[in-house]
Design a protein around this motif. Structure first.
Motif, short mmCIF file in Angstrom:
data_model
loop_
_atom_site.label_atom_id
_atom_site.label_comp_id
_atom_site.label_asym_id
_atom_site.label_seq_id
_atom_site.Cartn_x
_atom_site.Cartn_y
_atom_site.Cartn_z
N ARG A 151 15.03 18.35 -7.84
CA ARG A 151 15.68 17.12 -7.38
C ARG A 151 15.44 16.01 -8.40
N PRO A 152 16.45 15.16 -8.61
CA PRO A 152 16.26 14.03 -9.53
C PRO A 152 15.20 13.07 -8.99
N ALA A 153 14.55 12.36 -9.91
CA ALA A 153 13.57 11.34 -9.50
C ALA A 153 14.29 10.19 -8.80
N ALA A 154 13.60 9.57 -7.86
CA ALA A 154 14.08 8.34 -7.23
C ALA A 154 13.40 7.16 -7.91
N ARG A 155 14.15 6.08 -8.16
CA ARG A 155 13.60 4.93 -8.88
C ARG A 155 13.84 3.66 -8.08
N VAL A 156 12.84 2.79 -8.10
CA VAL A 156 12.99 1.47 -7.49
C VAL A 156 12.58 0.43 -8.53
N TYR A 157 13.46 -0.55 -8.76
CA TYR A 157 13.18 -1.61 -9.73
C TYR A 157 12.28 -2.67 -9.11
N TRP A 158 12.59 -3.06 -7.89
CA TRP A 158 11.76 -4.02 -7.18
C TRP A 158 12.07 -3.94 -5.69
N THR A 208 10.61 0.74 -13.88
CA THR A 208 10.83 1.21 -12.52
C THR A 208 9.61 1.97 -12.02
N LEU A 209 9.51 2.08 -10.70
CA LEU A 209 8.57 3.02 -10.10
C LEU A 209 9.36 4.28 -9.78
N GLN A 210 8.92 5.42 -10.36
CA GLN A 210 9.64 6.67 -10.20
C GLN A 210 8.90 7.57 -9.22
N LEU A 211 9.64 8.02 -8.23
CA LEU A 211 9.13 8.99 -7.27
C LEU A 211 9.62 10.36 -7.71
N VAL A 212 8.69 11.21 -8.14
CA VAL A 212 9.04 12.49 -8.74
C VAL A 212 8.67 13.60 -7.76
N PHE A 213 9.66 14.38 -7.36
CA PHE A 213 9.44 15.52 -6.46
C PHE A 213 9.12 16.75 -7.31
N ALA A 214 8.01 17.39 -7.02
CA ALA A 214 7.65 18.60 -7.76
C ALA A 214 8.62 19.72 -7.40
N PRO A 215 8.87 20.66 -8.35
CA PRO A 215 9.72 21.82 -8.03
C PRO A 215 9.15 22.58 -6.83
N GLY A 216 10.02 22.89 -5.89
CA GLY A 216 9.58 23.62 -4.71
C GLY A 216 9.03 22.75 -3.61
N SER A 217 9.01 21.45 -3.78
CA SER A 217 8.45 20.57 -2.75
C SER A 217 9.42 20.45 -1.58
N GLN A 255 0.82 -1.19 0.00
CA GLN A 255 0.00 0.00 0.00
C GLN A 255 0.86 1.26 0.00
N GLN A 256 0.43 2.24 -0.78
CA GLN A 256 1.16 3.49 -0.97
C GLN A 256 0.58 4.59 -0.08
N ARG A 257 1.46 5.41 0.49
CA ARG A 257 1.03 6.56 1.27
C ARG A 257 1.82 7.79 0.85
N VAL A 258 1.14 8.91 0.63
CA VAL A 258 1.78 10.16 0.21
C VAL A 258 1.38 11.26 1.18
N ASP A 259 2.36 12.00 1.68
CA ASP A 259 2.13 13.14 2.56
C ASP A 259 2.98 14.29 2.05
N CYS A 260 2.39 15.10 1.16
CA CYS A 260 3.17 16.17 0.53
C CYS A 260 2.22 17.24 0.02
N GLU A 261 2.25 18.40 0.64
CA GLU A 261 1.35 19.47 0.24
C GLU A 261 1.76 20.12 -1.08
N ASN A 262 3.06 20.13 -1.37
CA ASN A 262 3.55 20.86 -2.53
C ASN A 262 3.71 20.02 -3.78
N GLY A 263 3.38 18.74 -3.70
CA GLY A 263 3.39 17.96 -4.92
C GLY A 263 4.46 16.89 -4.99
N MET A 264 4.04 15.66 -5.16
CA MET A 264 4.91 14.51 -5.34
C MET A 264 4.08 13.47 -6.08
#
Length: 558
Positions: free
Chosen positions: A539-546, A399-408, A382-391
């Protein structure tokens, strides 16, 4: 036994560590593994090792190895003598303990520098005096050929390539908790890796209603939930009729799906099925496997999507290829076990060695629908996100890419699985170049606190084991920040972390975390964050293969 006037065992291990970490030796995996294996014999008080043993355990040779015709072991010993002499003439000239390999012996010797360095290099004493020649050594001259030159590689923190072999199974169980004491050393010069399991094939099979496998021929791992992938790495070179080994999703001995290597008239890959004791030949697939005769490791995966199963193979753990067509099992309410198997079928073939590691159940992101990632409510993760400025999280490029929005800033994300009972390990293959204030890696959450193993940029880029109250420990990151395999392992009352960039050499973090400070462990998985205190730059995206979960105590099929 170490003689009173010689160095203590801890001094010997420290000396070995420096040699393995040096550019002189670390550039060759076979040389490093042989050096470590020979040291382990010395620490155990052995006076000799036969060439047959070295050929099997270090070089991965077959049982028909003939030292009278094959000089591979003697050449390796000659090369190590040259390299040790080179090391103590240069980088190690001030080392307090000197290591050497006497002529016509395969057990290392250790002595203090003050006892005569040059003498120690040429004809040392050490832990024990050299024993008599083994049968395999009589009248077999050592190779006079110069050692091959291996290009040096950066090895910061990589001395652990062979320390698992050096420490031996029982001390390693106590010190790192990584192995069961019954496991033999691995083949082909690799160190014992976390979670390694070795099965020797014997006559017997699961096909049909007759079940006659040898004890331990099928080992059960974790449960495989809906939406999960079973995964394992296998090193197996079948050469005789019906030898086979691989990965299973198994309900019981009469209901299973399997993917593995199988020697028929030549090496094959098999995707096979059995329902209610009947092997479904029309659904099964055999294809010629040219890779299977090379003696290299390969990755196997079974993906469960409800009652639908698909299979995949990989040569490196990054890029995966589908094998065969997915099949649908009859509806069942229960979940299957992830399992591994190795046996000879109903033939009297000679035994073959199947070595497994990275056995687990989790979620991989290759061959999934690309776009925004949204796990189904019934899925195990299960996925959980806690980010007011965008993620955002997207599946892209395997891969699953975790992308941080500019200014986050002040953002937190995790993908977690309920914690199993008992001992376990959680592993993730990640690709992440950290920027200030951002981190990505493994997370274990309890009712009172957390433990994390992350890559981050804080006072220099590093791999950190993070605990509450800032009681963190760290090691320097690898140059170039390549994709790495992170691993957290719970055994008993402690959790330990390690990291590898090639699935072979695991660098341990220099501390452990008590389980009690977490309270009741509730969940574990992967997590990423951007701190509140950092700037708002990109910030660069974070990636997870598995990411997958291992239960550390496999059990034989009842």
């Amino acid at each position: 036994m170490i003689r009173d006037r010689g160095p203590e065992i801890d001094e010997c291990r420290a000396a070995l560590e420096k040699v393995l970490d040096s550019e002189t030796v670390s550039g060759s995996r076979r040389l490093s593994a042989f050096c470590a294996y020979s040291a382990e014999a010395a620490f155990a008080g052995r006076e000799e090792i036969e060439q047959y043993e070295i050929a099997r355990e270090v070089l991965g040779r077959d049982t028909d190895f003939n030292p009278y015709e094959d000089a591979a072991v003697r050449k390796l010993a000659t090369q190590l003598r040259h390299k040790l002499a080179e090391y103590y003439a240069g980088l190690g000239k001030s080392d307090p303990v000197v290591i050497s390999l006497p002529h016509r012996s395969y057990v290392l010797r250790f002595r203090r520098h003050s006892e005569g360095t040059q003498e120690a290099i040429e004809e040392p004493a050490g832990i024990e005096e050299s024993g008599p020649l083994t049968t395999a050594d009589h009248d077999i001259p050592e190779s006079s050929e110069p050692p091959s030159v291996q290009p040096p590689m950066h090895t910061s923190g990589w001395k652990w390539l062979a320390v698992g072999v050096v420490l031996g199974a029982v001390p390693l169980l106590v010190w790192m908790g990584w192995m069961r004491a019954s496991l033999p050393p691995t083949a082909a010069g690799s160190a014992l890796r976390p979670g390694s399991i070795v099965i020797e094939t014997a006559e017997g099979d699961l096909r049909g209603k007759e079940i006659d496998i040898a004890p331990g021929a099928v080992q059960l791992g974790p449960m495989l939930g809906k939406g999960e992938d079973a995964i394992v790495r296998l090193r197996f070179t079948p050469e005789y009729s019906t030898q086979q080994a691989g990965l299973m999703a198994i309900y019981d001995a009469d209901n299973y799906i399997r993917l593995g290597q199988h020697f028929k008239n030549r090496p094959m890959l098999e995707f096979g099925f059995e329902w209610k004791g009947i092997y479904e030949q029309p659904l099964s697939l055999y294809l010629y496997d040219p890779f299977g005769q090379l003696g290299r490791s390969r990755w196997l995966s079974l993906r469960r999507d409800g009652d639908r199963y698909a299979s995949y193979t990989s040569e490196n753990g990054f890029a995966w290829t589908p094998f065969g067509n997915p099949v649908t099992m009859p509806d069942r309410a229960d979940d299957p076990h992830v399992a591994i198997y190795a046996f000879n079928g109903r033939s009297s073939s000679l035994p073959a060695r199947a070595e497994f590691d990275q056995l687990g159940a989790g979620i991989a992101f290759h061959h999934r629908q690309e776009g925004p990632f949204r796990p189904a409510p019934s899925d195990s993760w299960q996925q959980r996100v806690d980010c007011e400025n965008g993620m955002s999280t997207v599946v892209e490029g395997g891969t699953l890419q975790l992308v941080f929005a500019p200014g986050s800033i002040g953002c937190n994300w995790d993908l977690l699985h309920a914690a199993p009972p008992g001992d376990w390990a959680i592993s993730a293959l990640i690709d992440f170049e950290p920027a200030a204030g951002s981190s990505f890696g493994l997370m274990v959450r309890g009712t009172q606190s957390f433990i994390a193993l992350t890559r981050r940029d804080l006072d220099g880029r590093s791999i950190q084991l993070e605990r509450r109250d800032d009681r963190d420990t760290r090691i320097d990151d690898f140059l170039g920040y390549p994709p790495v395999l992170l691993r957290l392992e719970k055994r008993g009352a402690v959790i330990r972390g390690s990291v590898s960039r090639d699935f072979e050499k695991f660098v341990p973090l220099p501390a452990e975390a008590p389980v009690e400070e977490l309270g009741e462990i509730r969940s574990l998985g992967v997590a990423g964050s951007v701190a509140h205190w950092t700037g708002e730059g990109g910030r660069p995206a974070a990636r997870v293969y598995w990411v997958h979960l291992e239960t550390l105590n496999t059990n034989p099929l009842p």
